[in-house]
Motif scaffolding. Sequence first.
Motif, mmCIF file in Angstrom:
data_model
loop_
_atom_site.group_PDB
_atom_site.id
_atom_site.type_symbol
_atom_site.label_atom_id
_atom_site.label_comp_id
_atom_site.label_asym_id
_atom_site.label_seq_id
_atom_site.Cartn_x
_atom_site.Cartn_y
_atom_site.Cartn_z
ATOM 1 N N VAL A 1 48.121 14.286 -28.082
ATOM 2 C CA VAL A 1 48.549 14.893 -26.827
ATOM 3 C C VAL A 1 47.385 14.834 -25.852
ATOM 4 N N ASP A 2 47.680 14.938 -24.573
ATOM 5 C CA ASP A 2 46.627 15.023 -23.577
ATOM 6 C C ASP A 2 45.921 16.362 -23.728
ATOM 7 N N ALA A 3 44.600 16.344 -23.737
ATOM 8 C CA ALA A 3 43.829 17.583 -23.859
ATOM 9 C C ALA A 3 44.185 18.540 -22.719
ATOM 10 N N ALA A 4 44.475 18.008 -21.554
ATOM 11 C CA ALA A 4 44.829 18.855 -20.405
ATOM 12 C C ALA A 4 46.120 19.632 -20.623
ATOM 13 N N SER A 5 46.956 19.199 -21.583
ATOM 14 C CA SER A 5 48.212 19.893 -21.839
ATOM 15 C C SER A 5 48.036 21.097 -22.779
ATOM 16 N N VAL A 6 46.804 21.320 -23.231
ATOM 17 C CA VAL A 6 46.517 22.454 -24.120
ATOM 18 C C VAL A 6 45.526 23.367 -23.396
ATOM 19 N N PRO A 7 46.014 24.310 -22.603
ATOM 20 C CA PRO A 7 45.119 25.197 -21.856
ATOM 21 C C PRO A 7 44.405 26.184 -22.790
ATOM 22 N N VAL A 8 43.306 26.730 -22.334
ATOM 23 C CA VAL A 8 42.609 27.763 -23.109
ATOM 24 C C VAL A 8 43.592 28.911 -23.343
ATOM 25 N N GLY A 9 43.744 29.301 -24.608
ATOM 26 C CA GLY A 9 44.686 30.354 -24.972
ATOM 27 C C GLY A 9 46.102 29.865 -25.167
ATOM 28 N N GLY A 10 46.340 28.590 -24.910
ATOM 29 C CA GLY A 10 47.681 28.027 -25.022
ATOM 30 C C GLY A 10 47.787 27.012 -26.137
ATOM 31 N N SER A 11 48.883 26.276 -26.113
ATOM 32 C CA SER A 11 49.121 25.315 -27.187
ATOM 33 C C SER A 11 50.023 24.188 -26.726
ATOM 34 N N ALA A 12 50.068 23.159 -27.550
ATOM 35 C CA ALA A 12 51.047 22.077 -27.417
ATOM 36 C C ALA A 12 51.691 21.919 -28.788
ATOM 37 N N GLN A 13 52.983 21.690 -28.801
ATOM 38 C CA GLN A 13 53.681 21.528 -30.068
ATOM 39 C C GLN A 13 53.886 20.054 -30.352
ATOM 40 N N VAL A 14 53.550 19.643 -31.577
ATOM 41 C CA VAL A 14 53.754 18.272 -32.046
ATOM 42 C C VAL A 14 54.450 18.352 -33.407
ATOM 43 N N LYS A 15 54.753 17.206 -33.984
ATOM 44 C CA LYS A 15 55.376 17.174 -35.310
ATOM 45 C C LYS A 15 54.444 16.508 -36.303
ATOM 46 N N ASP A 16 54.373 17.087 -37.489
ATOM 47 C CA ASP A 16 53.642 16.478 -38.591
ATOM 48 C C ASP A 16 54.406 15.214 -38.965
ATOM 49 N N PRO A 17 53.770 14.035 -38.879
ATOM 50 C CA PRO A 17 54.508 12.800 -39.157
ATOM 51 C C PRO A 17 54.961 12.693 -40.605
ATOM 52 N N ALA A 18 54.312 13.398 -41.518
ATOM 53 C CA ALA A 18 54.688 13.328 -42.931
ATOM 54 C C ALA A 18 55.907 14.181 -43.249
ATOM 55 N N THR A 19 56.028 15.337 -42.599
ATOM 56 C CA THR A 19 57.106 16.269 -42.940
ATOM 57 C C THR A 19 58.121 16.473 -41.826
ATOM 58 N N GLY A 20 57.731 16.188 -40.583
ATOM 59 C CA GLY A 20 58.595 16.461 -39.444
ATOM 60 C C GLY A 20 58.530 17.906 -38.988
ATOM 61 N N ASP A 21 57.706 18.722 -39.658
ATOM 62 C CA ASP A 21 57.575 20.129 -39.293
ATOM 63 C C ASP A 21 56.762 20.281 -38.016
ATOM 64 N N ALA A 22 57.062 21.323 -37.252
ATOM 65 C CA ALA A 22 56.335 21.594 -36.013
ATOM 66 C C ALA A 22 54.922 22.083 -36.321
ATOM 67 N N VAL A 23 53.991 21.659 -35.482
ATOM 68 C CA VAL A 23 52.577 22.042 -35.583
ATOM 69 C C VAL A 23 52.123 22.425 -34.185
ATOM 70 N N TYR A 24 51.361 23.512 -34.076
ATOM 71 C CA TYR A 24 50.785 23.913 -32.794
ATOM 72 C C TYR A 24 49.336 23.471 -32.733
ATOM 73 N N ILE A 25 48.997 22.679 -31.702
ATOM 74 C CA ILE A 25 47.590 22.396 -31.397
ATOM 75 C C ILE A 25 47.189 23.444 -30.370
ATOM 76 N N VAL A 26 46.147 24.216 -30.673
ATOM 77 C CA VAL A 26 45.738 25.328 -29.818
ATOM 78 C C VAL A 26 44.295 25.158 -29.360
ATOM 79 N N GLN A 27 43.972 25.832 -28.256
ATOM 80 C CA GLN A 27 42.608 25.874 -27.739
ATOM 81 C C GLN A 27 42.265 27.361 -27.526
#
Length: 144
Positions: free
Chosen positions: A46-72
Motif C-alpha cells: 500500500v502507499d505509505a501515505a494511505s496509513v496516517p499516524v494512528g490509522g491503518s490500511a486494510q489488506v489481505k493475507d495472500p496465503a489465507t485471504g484474511d484481512a490484515v491491518y497495516i498500522v502506523q
Amino acid sequence: MDGGIAAVAIGGAGLLTGSLTATFGRDGKAVGPSAAPAPAGPAVSVDAASVPVGGSAQVKDPATGDAVYIVQPKAGQYCAFSSACTHSGCAVDAPKNGQLYCPCHGSRFDAATGAVVNGPATKPLPRYGVTKDGDKLNLGPLQS
C-alpha cells in the motif's frame, strides 16, 4: 426403521462434507501434508501515505485471504496485525484511539503491539512484518 436410515445418510453426508473441507480448505484449494506449496503471488503493498499516524490500511493475507491491518501507531513506525480476534475469530474493527476493538465479545488490543488490553481474549493478535520501500509499505510474512 426409515428414520434410522435417514439419520445414517445425513450423518454420512456431514462426515463427507467435513472431510472435503479438511482436504480442500475454505477456498477450495488443497491443504494438508499432500498439498503442493502455494505459488508465490504478487507482493501485497500500500502507499505509505494511505496509513496516517494512528490509522491503518486494510489488506489481505495472500496465503489465507484474511484481512490484515497495516498500522502506523507513531510517525515512521509501521506494523501489521491479523484482524481475527484470538478469542473466537471475529473480525476486529480498524484501530481507533490506539486500540483494535472486537465487537463480538469486547476484547481490545493495543494497536502498536497487538497485545491484549482487555479480555476475554488472552493471546495477542498475530503480527506480520512490514517493510518500507520508498513510498510503499510491503506486507511481510506472519511472525507469530
